[in-house]
Design an enzyme around this catalytic site. Sequence first.
Site, short mmCIF file in Angstrom:
data_model
loop_
_atom_site.label_atom_id
_atom_site.label_comp_id
_atom_site.label_asym_id
_atom_site.label_seq_id
_atom_site.Cartn_x
_atom_site.Cartn_y
_atom_site.Cartn_z
N CYS A 285 13.30 10.49 7.78
CA CYS A 285 13.17 10.00 9.15
C CYS A 285 14.50 10.06 9.89
CB CYS A 285 12.57 8.60 9.19
SG CYS A 285 13.33 7.51 8.01
N LYS B 80 0.85 -1.20 0.00
CA LYS B 80 0.00 0.00 0.00
C LYS B 80 0.88 1.25 0.00
CE LYS B 80 -1.88 2.74 2.88
NZ LYS B 80 -1.71 4.01 2.12
N GLU C 271 9.37 15.12 16.24
CA GLU C 271 9.79 15.08 14.84
C GLU C 271 8.97 16.09 14.02
OE1 GLU C 271 9.02 11.45 12.62
OE2 GLU C 271 11.04 11.59 11.78
N GLU D 9 9.79 0.75 10.73
CA GLU D 9 10.85 1.75 10.57
C GLU D 9 10.18 3.10 10.77
OE1 GLU D 9 12.72 4.58 9.27
OE2 GLU D 9 12.88 3.69 7.27
P1 ADP Z 1 2.70 10.83 7.80
O1 ADP Z 1 2.05 11.20 9.09
O2 ADP Z 1 4.06 11.37 7.67
O3 ADP Z 1 1.84 11.02 6.58
P2 ADP Z 1 2.02 8.16 8.28
O4 ADP Z 1 2.74 7.34 9.27
O5 ADP Z 1 0.67 8.69 8.61
O6 ADP Z 1 2.99 9.30 7.86
O7 ADP Z 1 1.87 7.38 6.90
C1 ADP Z 1 2.71 6.37 6.43
C2 ADP Z 1 1.87 5.30 5.78
O8 ADP Z 1 0.99 4.75 6.74
C3 ADP Z 1 0.97 5.78 4.63
O9 ADP Z 1 0.93 4.78 3.62
C4 ADP Z 1 -0.38 5.91 5.30
O10 ADP Z 1 -1.46 5.76 4.41
C5 ADP Z 1 -0.34 4.75 6.26
N1 ADP Z 1 -1.25 4.88 7.42
C6 ADP Z 1 -1.66 6.01 8.05
N2 ADP Z 1 -2.51 5.71 9.05
C7 ADP Z 1 -2.65 4.36 9.08
C8 ADP Z 1 -3.38 3.44 9.89
N3 ADP Z 1 -4.15 3.84 10.88
N4 ADP Z 1 -3.25 2.11 9.61
C9 ADP Z 1 -2.45 1.68 8.62
N5 ADP Z 1 -1.76 2.49 7.82
C10 ADP Z 1 -1.83 3.82 8.03
#
Ligand code: ADP
Length: 502
Positions: free
Chosen positions: A294, A185, A396, A260
Amino acid sequence: MSSVQPVESNTPRKYQLFIDGQWVDAESGKTFTTPNPATGENLAEVSEADKADIDKAVSAARRAFEGKWSKMSARDRGRILYKLSKLIEEHSSELAALETADNGKPIKESTYVDLPQVAENFEYFAGWATKIEGETIPVPGQMFNYTLREPVGVCGQIIPWNFPLLMAAWKLAPALAAGNTVVLKPAEQTPVTAMELGKLIQEAGFPEGVVNIVPGYGETAGAALAAHPGIDKIAFTGSTEVGKLIARAAAENLTKVSLELGGKAPNIVFADADMDQAVNGAMMGIFFNQGQVCCAGSRLFVEEKIKGEFLDRLIEKASRINVGDPMDKGTHMGPQVSEEQLNRIKSYVDVAQKEGATMLAGGESPQLAGAFQKGYFFQPTIFSDVNNQMRVAQEEIFGPVVSVITFRDEDDLIRQANDTIYGLSAGIWTRDITRAHRFAKEIKAGVVWINTFNMFNAASPFGGYKQSGYGREMGKHALEMYTHVKSVWVDLSGRPIGWFGK
Ligand code: ADP
């Protein structure tokens, strides 16, 4: 649909989901759009995966795992991965342009950093496919004991938007080399190059269903994947906050997890450092990829006695950074990935000022002309008089904002450098090699750079200590996350077990 659609093409870009080797609409029929962050204009319309699509993709990956993929020889698996690396090299200029259009990173970075490393990762792990071996164990008695290293099965992989294609490569290459199948994804902000990669995956000859790519939102598609009982492993790169949600979801089915996550890396300059190197290293640490890294060196520790001279040079160099059109080869910094990220950075600038830090450079969006007025640009920003307890030193920011903190001596430094919930990376600039290696041992971080910063290679492991996550990507250690070890015992004596009598 075999070759990559160039960025300047006038045809509106549209992408469907890539499931079981087919390009299909989402079950719901829904789509989402992804903007070009330099202009705010729509770049592409993408099918939006949700739970039903994740179910389909996981089933396809399971069939592929139990079918053709597990029956294929390791050599053939390696050859397909190698072919993919060559296809990426052939299409690297189109892919780099698309990465820049979708993410905003300067074309210089996507061309000379992202794309070469994407190809390198597939090439490196192609070589591993035939070298994943078990061991024989010297057990006592008339017994033969050996191990088999087997793929874990169907892997869910959730990746972020800061290095969209490179994160896909870090995840896919070791998983596939070890014989797993994948549901990937991409981040909703940057799905485009992952979808183009799907076309090259088809062209390389992966059997249907080995790789499935399902763009969608984190709270829906991502959450459905992390909680899916049909996956054997979940690998995630992203924020620590979401990493905890993933680990919780995975705990429900005891799915294997690797994470990570975030960082707040100390980048340390001692008075004896080569000043030119250290100033450039500080810039590379925080302004590369607009600070959306990161392992960014976002806490810049400077030895007290050189603070004045060092900061003068840093401010002068930062003022010469070109912020603007990311497609221009002379641009050093493009826009941040999204309006949401831009606003987050601005809010941290307010926090820093309220906490009493001194703003030495930047702090706002630059005035750009024409189409770029609507882009999400931010100037390189430097705060001094930060202490390590302030929020800007502990949280961060994920933008081009560096917090300068001073230290007196080595003990004072180590204490402060390790005083963080994170432990991803660290940098140190000094000519004293004993001090450099002492630091490398003392710092709680997965990667240490001595007189350099942001160095990566497909053969070298990367990952975190503490709340920066667990598991290692790249290198042979990545294969540990994607394989099970099975222990097999064989009796060589031919006699019955006498335990319960003859
Ligand atoms: P940022 O906050 O920097 O956008 P995220 O950690 O939210 O980074 O996003 C990294 C990845 O995790 C993206 O592919 C996002 O769609 C996915 N993501 C965000 N929230 C969830 C969740 N609750 N469960 C699974 N995947 C998630």
